[in-house]
Design a protein around this motif. Structure first.
Motif, PDB file in Angstrom:
ATOM      1  N   ILE A 146       0.834  -1.206   0.000  1.00 32.40           N
ATOM      2  CA  ILE A 146       0.000   0.000   0.000  1.00 32.40           C
ATOM      3  C   ILE A 146       0.866   1.252   0.000  1.00 32.40           C
ATOM      4  CG2 ILE A 146      -1.564   1.346   1.477  1.00 32.40           C
ATOM      5  CD1 ILE A 146      -2.981  -1.301   2.129  1.00 32.40           C
ATOM      6  N   LEU A 147       1.925   1.252   0.781  1.00 30.79           N
ATOM      7  CA  LEU A 147       2.814   2.416   0.809  1.00 30.79           C
ATOM      8  C   LEU A 147       3.496   2.615  -0.550  1.00 30.79           C
ATOM      9  CD1 LEU A 147       3.770   4.648   2.672  1.00 30.79           C
ATOM     10  CD2 LEU A 147       5.665   3.178   3.378  1.00 30.79           C
ATOM     11  N   GLU A 148       3.890   1.530  -1.202  1.00 30.64           N
ATOM     12  CA  GLU A 148       4.466   1.633  -2.541  1.00 30.64           C
ATOM     13  C   GLU A 148       3.470   2.268  -3.510  1.00 30.64           C
ATOM     14  OE1 GLU A 148       5.730  -2.181  -3.857  1.00 30.64           O
ATOM     15  OE2 GLU A 148       7.349  -2.370  -2.384  1.00 30.64           O
ATOM     16  N   PHE A 160      -6.066  -1.897  -5.489  1.00 28.30           N
ATOM     17  CA  PHE A 160      -5.077  -2.695  -4.752  1.00 28.30           C
ATOM     18  C   PHE A 160      -5.563  -4.127  -4.596  1.00 28.30           C
ATOM     19  CE2 PHE A 160      -4.469  -4.449  -0.459  1.00 28.30           C
ATOM     20  CZ  PHE A 160      -3.132  -4.831  -0.550  1.00 28.30           C
ATOM     21  N   LEU A 161      -6.830  -4.297  -4.220  1.00 29.85           N
ATOM     22  CA  LEU A 161      -7.380  -5.645  -4.038  1.00 29.85           C
ATOM     23  C   LEU A 161      -7.475  -6.383  -5.369  1.00 29.85           C
ATOM     24  CD1 LEU A 161     -10.229  -4.882  -1.466  1.00 29.85           C
ATOM     25  CD2 LEU A 161      -8.068  -6.071  -1.012  1.00 29.85           C
ATOM     26  N   ILE A 162      -7.904  -5.680  -6.413  1.00 30.21           N
ATOM     27  CA  ILE A 162      -8.010  -6.315  -7.735  1.00 30.21           C
ATOM     28  C   ILE A 162      -6.647  -6.802  -8.201  1.00 30.21           C
ATOM     29  CG2 ILE A 162      -8.516  -5.881 -10.174  1.00 30.21           C
ATOM     30  CD1 ILE A 162     -10.689  -3.896  -9.227  1.00 30.21           C
ATOM     31  N   GLN A 163      -5.646  -5.949  -8.069  1.00 29.55           N
ATOM     32  CA  GLN A 163      -4.321  -6.279  -8.576  1.00 29.55           C
ATOM     33  C   GLN A 163      -3.581  -7.277  -7.677  1.00 29.55           C
ATOM     34  OE1 GLN A 163      -2.547  -2.413  -9.257  1.00 29.55           O
ATOM     35  NE2 GLN A 163      -4.066  -1.905 -10.829  1.00 29.55           N
ATOM     36  N   SER A 164      -4.104  -7.507  -6.472  1.00 31.34           N
ATOM     37  CA  SER A 164      -3.525  -8.542  -5.614  1.00 31.34           C
ATOM     38  C   SER A 164      -3.881  -9.936  -6.097  1.00 31.34           C
ATOM     39  CB  SER A 164      -4.006  -8.354  -4.167  1.00 31.34           C
ATOM     40  OG  SER A 164      -3.530  -7.132  -3.628  1.00 31.34           O
TER      41      SER A 164
END
Length: 282
Positions: A146-148, A160-164
């Protein structure tokens, strides 16, 4: 052993579309922030309210433990990142404060099916099938990612969740309506009415205050009324049938909970309404 689970209520939004603070909207006699914090607190070791720096002393938020945003203008992901920096060894159950239908069953189901080996556990939207980032558990190792993303100028927790991919566990909602969020006065009015109907009643208690000629004509300075009126205009029309008011609504100003309001602003249980006649002189 799974990391400890903390709770974060996201209450730092600016409520632009609602035109009033969503955290203090009242449903069934309680404001949304208090209700959501009670739900969170029952399922986690510690619960916090996420706030912007200027909200720290706000009366609705000040009596709760707080996580203060350290990134400006990034929305919910700023609150998540600040919480992870505060307690990096904890997993965080993140909950939006604009979800009036969310209940303990929804949170309990999420916690029971949490997979600490994944980067996050979240629900799948019942509307578009995409992950719901604002009722989700973020494990400690998600903090670096998340920080990145923040440093790269990316601020969408849903992406973020999709790309995880498979590293995020996505669950079906037990109640398809539970994560419907409320952003506008019209949505608020509909949600309030729906929750009242679910309670088995269409009426609510509203405190009304009168000044000047209205006080004289009503024969009192205030009263609490049980009403089915949904807006101040509807309420004033109802009161005109009780009291010999000589002024029409268009001659007055209206305030709800000590703030000047529009005549179409939805009313909810426990509101305090003031009808203000024109001031003589000039």
């Amino acid at each position: 052993m799974a990391p400890p689970l903390y709770g974060l209520l996201l209450a730092g939004g600016r409520s632009t579309r609602m035109r009033r603070d969503k955290a203090t909207l009242r449903y069934q006699g309680r404001n949304q922030l208090d209700r959501a914090m009670e739900l969170l607190d029952s399922g986690v070791e510690r619960a916090f309210v996420s706030v912007r720096p200027e909200q720290r002393s706000d009366p609705a938020r000040a009596h709760y433990p707080q996580v203060v945003d350290t990134h400006e203008g990034l929305g919910p992901i700023a609150g998540i990142a600040a919480a992870q920096a505060l307690a990096p060894a904890a997993a965080w159950l993140v909950l939006g404060c604009d979800l009036p239908y969310v209940d303990s069953d929804t949170l309990t189901h999420l916690i029971r099916h949490r997979d600490p080996a994944r980067i996050a556990t979240a629900y799948r939207s019942s509307h578009d099938g995409l992950p719901e980032p604002l009722c989700a558990i973020y494990e400690p190792r998600s903090a670096a990612v998340i920080l990145e993303r923040i440093n790269a100028g990316k601020s969408c927790p849903r992406k973020f969740l999709i790309q995880s991919g498979a590293d995020a566990l996505i669950l079906d909602q037990p109640d398809p309506r539970a994560l419907d969020n409320i952003n506008t006065p019209e949505e608020y009015s509909a949600a309030s009415g729906s929750l009242l109907a679910a309670q088995g009643t269409d009426s609510m208690q509203i405190k009304v205050q009168y000044y000047a000629i209205l006080r004289e004509q009503a024969g009192r300075s205030e009263e609490t009324v049980a009403t089915a009126a949904r807006t101040p205009r509807d309420l004033y029309s109802e009161l005109q049938r009780r009291h010999p008011f000589s002024l029409g609504a268009d001659s007055l100003r209206v305030a709800i909970n000590a703030e000047f309001s529009d005549w179409s602003q939805p009313l909810v249980e426990g509101d305090a309404v003031v009808f203000i006649p024109p001031v003589a002189g000039g």
